[in-house]
Design an enzyme around this catalytic site. Structure first.
Site, PDB file in Angstrom:
ATOM      1  N   ASP A  42     -11.522 -52.042  52.129  1.00 16.47           N
ATOM      2  CA  ASP A  42     -10.607 -51.311  51.197  1.00 16.47           C
ATOM      3  C   ASP A  42      -9.719 -52.665  50.486  1.00 16.47           C
ATOM      4  OD1 ASP A  42     -11.468 -48.878  51.871  1.00 16.47           O
ATOM      5  OD2 ASP A  42      -9.828 -48.284  53.001  1.00 16.47           O
ATOM      6  N   SER A  87     -14.611 -39.649  44.167  1.00 13.47           N
ATOM      7  CA  SER A  87     -13.812 -40.018  45.399  1.00 13.47           C
ATOM      8  C   SER A  87     -12.430 -40.217  44.870  1.00 13.47           C
ATOM      9  CB  SER A  87     -14.291 -41.461  45.821  1.00 13.47           C
ATOM     10  OG  SER A  87     -14.043 -42.008  46.918  1.00 13.47           O
ATOM     11  N   LEU A  88     -11.527 -41.141  45.585  1.00 11.25           N
ATOM     12  CA  LEU A  88     -10.105 -41.149  45.287  1.00 11.25           C
ATOM     13  C   LEU A  88      -9.957 -42.769  45.207  1.00 11.25           C
ATOM     14  CD1 LEU A  88      -8.213 -38.760  47.564  1.00 11.25           C
ATOM     15  CD2 LEU A  88      -8.696 -38.658  45.121  1.00 11.25           C
ATOM     16  N   GLU A 121      -1.183 -33.910  51.359  1.00 10.19           N
ATOM     17  CA  GLU A 121      -1.802 -33.633  52.652  1.00 10.19           C
ATOM     18  C   GLU A 121      -2.226 -34.661  53.342  1.00 10.19           C
ATOM     19  OE1 GLU A 121      -5.706 -31.375  51.780  1.00 10.19           O
ATOM     20  OE2 GLU A 121      -4.996 -31.703  49.792  1.00 10.19           O
ATOM     21  N   LYS A 123      -4.742 -37.498  54.667  1.00 12.74           N
ATOM     22  CA  LYS A 123      -6.150 -37.904  54.522  1.00 12.74           C
ATOM     23  C   LYS A 123      -7.160 -38.151  55.633  1.00 12.74           C
ATOM     24  CE  LYS A 123      -8.663 -41.512  51.651  1.00 12.74           C
ATOM     25  NZ  LYS A 123      -9.929 -41.059  52.420  1.00 12.74           N
ATOM     26  N   ASP A 125      -9.935 -39.030  57.866  1.00 11.06           N
ATOM     27  CA  ASP A 125     -11.145 -39.879  58.273  1.00 11.06           C
ATOM     28  C   ASP A 125     -12.231 -39.037  58.802  1.00 11.06           C
ATOM     29  OD1 ASP A 125     -12.681 -42.237  58.121  1.00 11.06           O
ATOM     30  OD2 ASP A 125     -11.694 -42.902  60.124  1.00 11.06           O
ATOM     31  N   ARG A 144     -21.781 -36.068  50.344  1.00 13.01           N
ATOM     32  CA  ARG A 144     -21.618 -36.470  48.958  1.00 13.01           C
ATOM     33  C   ARG A 144     -22.872 -37.059  48.367  1.00 13.01           C
ATOM     34  NH1 ARG A 144     -16.534 -38.712  47.649  1.00 13.01           N
ATOM     35  NH2 ARG A 144     -16.538 -39.154  50.027  1.00 13.01           N
ATOM     36  N   GLU A 202     -13.844 -31.854  54.683  1.00  6.10           N
ATOM     37  CA  GLU A 202     -14.529 -33.251  55.528  1.00  6.10           C
ATOM     38  C   GLU A 202     -14.843 -32.505  56.954  1.00  6.10           C
ATOM     39  OE1 GLU A 202     -13.454 -35.583  53.401  1.00  6.10           O
ATOM     40  OE2 GLU A 202     -13.585 -37.107  54.726  1.00  6.10           O
ATOM     41  N   TYR A 254     -10.406 -28.724  51.630  1.00  6.01           N
ATOM     42  CA  TYR A 254      -9.419 -29.010  50.834  1.00  6.01           C
ATOM     43  C   TYR A 254      -9.583 -28.567  49.403  1.00  6.01           C
ATOM     44  CZ  TYR A 254     -11.716 -33.657  50.906  1.00  6.01           C
ATOM     45  OH  TYR A 254     -12.767 -34.382  51.144  1.00  6.01           O
ATOM     46  N   LYS A 341      -2.412 -44.891  51.282  1.00  6.11           N
ATOM     47  CA  LYS A 341      -3.029 -45.326  52.651  1.00  6.11           C
ATOM     48  C   LYS A 341      -2.057 -45.835  53.651  1.00  6.11           C
ATOM     49  CE  LYS A 341      -7.676 -45.132  52.051  1.00  6.11           C
ATOM     50  NZ  LYS A 341      -8.592 -46.210  52.723  1.00  6.11           N
ATOM     51  N   CYS A 435      -0.516 -87.009  66.439  1.00  9.08           N
ATOM     52  CA  CYS A 435       0.429 -85.790  66.514  1.00  9.08           C
ATOM     53  C   CYS A 435       1.005 -85.848  65.210  1.00  9.08           C
ATOM     54  CB  CYS A 435       1.476 -86.055  67.715  1.00  9.08           C
ATOM     55  SG  CYS A 435       2.634 -84.787  67.531  1.00  9.08           S
ATOM     56  N   CYS A 438       4.801 -86.787  66.178  1.00 12.11           N
ATOM     57  CA  CYS A 438       5.417 -87.939  66.616  1.00 12.11           C
ATOM     58  C   CYS A 438       4.446 -89.189  66.522  1.00 12.11           C
ATOM     59  CB  CYS A 438       5.958 -88.013  67.944  1.00 12.11           C
ATOM     60  SG  CYS A 438       4.310 -87.661  69.262  1.00 12.11           S
ATOM     61  N   CYS A 453      -0.899 -83.382  72.142  1.00 15.98           N
ATOM     62  CA  CYS A 453      -0.047 -84.755  72.095  1.00 15.98           C
ATOM     63  C   CYS A 453       0.373 -84.920  73.394  1.00 15.98           C
ATOM     64  CB  CYS A 453       1.059 -84.293  71.121  1.00 15.98           C
ATOM     65  SG  CYS A 453       2.308 -85.600  71.358  1.00 15.98           S
ATOM     66  N   CYS A 458       8.008 -86.095  72.601  1.00 18.89           N
ATOM     67  CA  CYS A 458       7.578 -85.631  71.078  1.00 18.89           C
ATOM     68  C   CYS A 458       8.608 -84.679  70.754  1.00 18.89           C
ATOM     69  CB  CYS A 458       6.099 -85.187  70.991  1.00 18.89           C
ATOM     70  SG  CYS A 458       5.848 -84.177  69.563  1.00 18.89           S
TER      71      CYS A 458
HETATM   72  S1  IVH Z   1      -8.963 -34.571  47.797  1.00 20.18           S
HETATM   73  C1  IVH Z   1     -11.485 -35.382  43.968  1.00 20.18           C
HETATM   74  N1  IVH Z   1      -7.860 -34.381  50.372  1.00 20.18           N
HETATM   75  O1  IVH Z   1     -11.164 -39.218  51.035  1.00 20.18           O
HETATM   76  C2  IVH Z   1     -11.562 -35.736  45.421  1.00 20.18           C
HETATM   77  N2  IVH Z   1      -9.939 -35.933  49.745  1.00 20.18           N
HETATM   78  O2  IVH Z   1     -11.120 -41.748  49.901  1.00 20.18           O
HETATM   79  C3  IVH Z   1     -10.518 -35.016  45.992  1.00 20.18           C
HETATM   80  N3  IVH Z   1     -10.529 -37.302  52.062  1.00 20.18           N
HETATM   81  O3  IVH Z   1     -13.546 -38.247  48.511  1.00 20.18           O
HETATM   82  C4  IVH Z   1     -10.567 -35.378  47.296  1.00 20.18           C
HETATM   83  N4  IVH Z   1      -8.846 -36.266  53.217  1.00 20.18           N
HETATM   84  O4  IVH Z   1     -13.768 -37.258  51.008  1.00 20.18           O
HETATM   85  C5  IVH Z   1      -8.966 -35.064  49.362  1.00 20.18           C
HETATM   86  N5  IVH Z   1      -6.770 -34.236  52.201  1.00 20.18           N
HETATM   87  C6  IVH Z   1      -8.220 -34.783  51.454  1.00 20.18           C
HETATM   88  C7  IVH Z   1      -8.810 -35.605  52.484  1.00 20.18           C
HETATM   89  C8  IVH Z   1      -9.652 -36.328  51.274  1.00 20.18           C
HETATM   90  C9  IVH Z   1      -9.968 -36.859  53.313  1.00 20.18           C
HETATM   91  C10 IVH Z   1     -11.617 -38.026  51.690  1.00 20.18           C
HETATM   92  C11 IVH Z   1     -12.617 -37.250  50.619  1.00 20.18           C
HETATM   93  C12 IVH Z   1     -12.447 -38.166  49.423  1.00 20.18           C
HETATM   94  C13 IVH Z   1     -12.098 -39.552  49.880  1.00 20.18           C
HETATM   95  C14 IVH Z   1     -11.326 -40.536  49.262  1.00 20.18           C
END
Ligand code: IVH
Length: 695
Positions: A42, A87-88, A121, A123, A125, A144, A202, A254, A341, A435, A438, A453, A458
């Protein structure tokens, strides 16, 4: 962040970053293999993104910032997504978020900006999925993939109980939608007479299930999963659904992909909930402006352990769907949403130089000077490289790009070198022969890794020892920072710590920037610490290999300095955790004339050793040994140790077969956890620990 580069340099750097990121993305997403942490990846992505913003002429369609990750696995049949599954973009700081707000504001009219608010909201993992329901029945579920084509993993997803095979009955849904004021959606579903819907979310796993599965892997000698995403992917991208079924996977949704009359993102969440999906509604918040988003992100950064799932930040999305659509897509991500993040425990940066530090015992430690980077929420400009062998093992040259990591409150370290990003200008480091303080020729005692040293006079060594002597676990004298000590040493006012106790206000006043008040305060602070507990006194001597716990043990067993001075090699080894090496260090210390003179001098200057109170409050934890890892919420590491000792227990730094409990806080160290798993040591949470020490 702006980089100090010309166009050519930026072009070369961007090229290398693209290649490296693509390589690791392929390993991660297509082969489920991971060679560097996703945090480091990242961090590289962020550098590329920032560089491309600074030099937009280099943005190309094949850049990792422009394309959705992953390739579908051959073994699954393919599903075409209704709309690309994108993705984001990531933000790591307030500044990044402000940049985002500026970027999107430029695309909107003033009246649109004024009515723009955000839905935020956690995020999660996990692994992103899409589910398609026709007439309320789950028809296909997919990953995906490359964003356009996903892998059909319907059979595996059907093993997850949180995913409904059939949506709630239409009548019930209509009723609840109306009750919640979602009239447009109710109208659409009722006109259709059925529910056709595509949703995204997710696949996740609770932190406790994740740990259980990893312990199981460990017992079987199988590789551990790096994170929940890897585990979810590893379970779902298998042809045999039994594997997924055995894993207690969960899901949280979501997004609704098709138009079912939802006006904003918040409504999408409510509709999903009514249809029977699990969402993270109860952790979400509606935010009016950036300040509220910052507060929300901050809240979950502190309280992330209250969510049973691993989260790595928050997602902020322009709530209104018309505005969100208007903002459109740039590269691989919608402009209207961003992942903000949490601070990374690993980040990538450049080693600008290597300097050498002389420690209290004379050990020379190479230290990397870094291009400033934020690691775990704090700015970092230096990282320890430990010793010469470590630099060789890393294959590090000055100018290299490296991964820097930190766990809890330990010193940042260089974890790995990204050799693929090496520039032409990179140069070898040379270990000094003398050193740096010294000038004495360095020695490397047999069997040791560190150059030392050998000069006990020293300047740097002495300065370090002073700092150690006044530190919290020793004499705990406040106000004697490195600057003050340096001046006192420079002026010849002190040559060993015993001299501190003879300092008079008048000695200090003439020194630079020692206004009278400060001088008086310092003298007072020193005098107030004349009386010192035996374990702290032993620790303050700086005997090699004798840390805090050993000092406490020595004080407990020998009771006074005379007994300790006389203790034989064998007597010493009867103590917990004292082996031949530590015993020899202690013997050597007390056989050295200079050290004995120093002890006498301390006594003459009025230092009084006192014994810890004999009666402890209770001895509830007698015979138990604790190891702490990660950050605790309600008390500091030192307070926790103090509590254990007050109850007669012991604390050690490393997990061994003698450890009774490993207490885990947030972001625990992986190696301590793994060791605990391997040795079958009981792992407890902060709450469980507090219950044990509570009266
Ligand atoms: S919104 C247009 N909300 O994180 C994409 N994504 O790094 C809308 N992810 O692709 C995504 N939690 O797979 C959204 N609360 C959340 C999420 C979330 C995890 C994932 C998702 C996304 C990725 C981006």
């Amino acid at each position: 962040m702006e980089y100090n580069m010309n166009k050519d340099q930026a072009g070369i750097r961007i090229d290398k970053l693209k290649k490296l990121i693509n390589h690791h993305r392929y390993l991660y997403h297509a082969l489920d293999r991971q060679e560097i942490s996703s945090e480091a990846l990242d961090s590289l992505k962020k550098e590329l993104f920032d560089l491309e913003q600074q030099f937009p002429e280099f943005i190309s369609p094949d850049s990792p910032t422009q394309r959705v990750e992953g390739k579908p696995l051959e073994k699954f049949s393919k599903v075409k997504h209704l709309k690309p599954m994108i993705s984001l973009n990531d933000a790591f700081s307030r500044e990044d978020m402000e940049d985002w707000a500026i970027r999107i504001s430029k695309l909107l009219r003033p009246e649109e900006i004024s009515k723009m608010d955000f839905f935020c909201e956690p995020k999660l993992d996990g692994l992103a999925i899409e589910l398609i329901y026709r007439s309320g029945i789950l028809e296909t579920g997919s990953t995906r993939g490359d964003g356009l084509l996903g892998e059909d993993i319907t059979q595996n997803l059907k093993t997850i109980e949180a995913i409904p095979l059939k949506l709630r009955d239409l009548a019930e849904v209509l009723n609840d939608l109306k009750k919640d004021g979602l009239l447009e959606t109710a109208k659409r579903f009722s006109e259709e007479g059925k529910i056709d819907i595509a949703v995204r979310g997710e696949v996740i796993i609770t932190k406790s299930d994740f740990e259980k599965i990893n312990s199981g892997q460990e017992r079987l000698g199988l590789p551990l999963y790096a994170n929940p995403r890897n585990l979810a992917a590893g379970s779902l991208r298998q042809l045999d659904p039994k594997i997924a079924a055995s894993r207690h996977l969960d899901s949280s949704l979501y997004e609704i992909v098709n138009d079912v009359g939802q006006k904003n993102h918040q409504e999408e969440h409510r509709i999903l909930h009514i249809l029977g999906f699990k969402t993270n509604n109860k952790y979400s918040r509606f935010c009016q402006n950036l300040e509220e988003i910052f507060a929300y992100q901050n809240h979950w950064q502190k309280d992330r352990q209250k969510i049973p799932y691993e989260i790595d930040g928050i997602v902020a999305r322009v709530d209104n769907n018309d505005l969100f659509r208007k903002l459109g897509v740039a590269g691989k991500a919608p402009r209207g949403a961003i992942a903000y993040k949490f601070p990374l425990k690993q980040a990538t940066t450049v080693v600008e130089d290597i300097k050498f530090q002389v420690g209290r015992t004379g050990a020379i430690t190479p230290v990397a000077s870094l291009r400033m980077v934020n690691v775990g929420g704090t700015a970092v400009a230096h990282a320890t490289l430990h010793n010469e062998d470590e630099i060789k093992r890393l294959g590090l040259k000055i100018g290299d790009t490296v991964i820097v990591g930190r766990a809890g409150d330990v010193i940042p370290q260089v974890v790995a070198v990204l050799h693929d990003l090496r520039n032409e200008g990179a140069r070898d480091f040379i270990m000094p022969k003398v050193c740096p303080s010294c000038g004495t020729i360095l020695v490397k005692p047999e069997g040791e890794v560190a150059w030392r040293c050998p000069n006990t006079d020293c300047f740097s060594r002495r300065e370090r020892y002073f700092a150690y002597f006044v530190s919290k676990n020793a004499f705990d004298i406040v106000g004697l920072g490195p600057k003050v000590l340096e001046q006192l040493l420079d002026q010849g006012l002190i040559s060993d710590p015993a001299d501190l106790f003879d300092l008079k206000e008048g000695d200090l006043v003439p020194l630079e920037r020692f206004a009278e008040r400060k001088a008086g305060k310092i003298v007072e602070a020193i005098q107030s610490k004349r009386k010192v507990l035996l374990p702290k006194f032993i620790f303050a001597l700086g005997i090699r290999n004798v840390g805090e716990q050993t000092s406490i043990d020595l004080a407990k067993i020998f009771g006074n300095m005379d007994n300790l001075k006389k203790a034989s090699f064998n007597d010493l080894q009867k103590i917990n955790d004292v082996g031949p090496v530590v015993a020899k260090s202690i013997r050597d210390f007390f056989q050295n004339e200079n050290n004995l003179k120093f002890l006498e001098k301390l006594e003459k200057s009025g230092v009084k050793i006192i014994l810890p109170k004999a009666e402890r409050s209770s001895q509830k934890l007698a015979g138990l040994a604790f190891v702490f890892t990660g950050e605790m919420l309600s008390l500091s590491r030192n307070e926790a140790k103090e509590r254990v000792r007050n109850e007669g227990g012991e604390v050690s730094e490393a997990v061994s077969k003698n450890t009774s409990f490993v207490v885990v806080g947030a972001n625990p160290g992986a190696s301590k956890m793994a060791k605990a798993g391997k040795l079958g040591v009981k792992v407890i949470t902060e709450e469980e620990f507090l219950r044990m020490v509570k009266n």
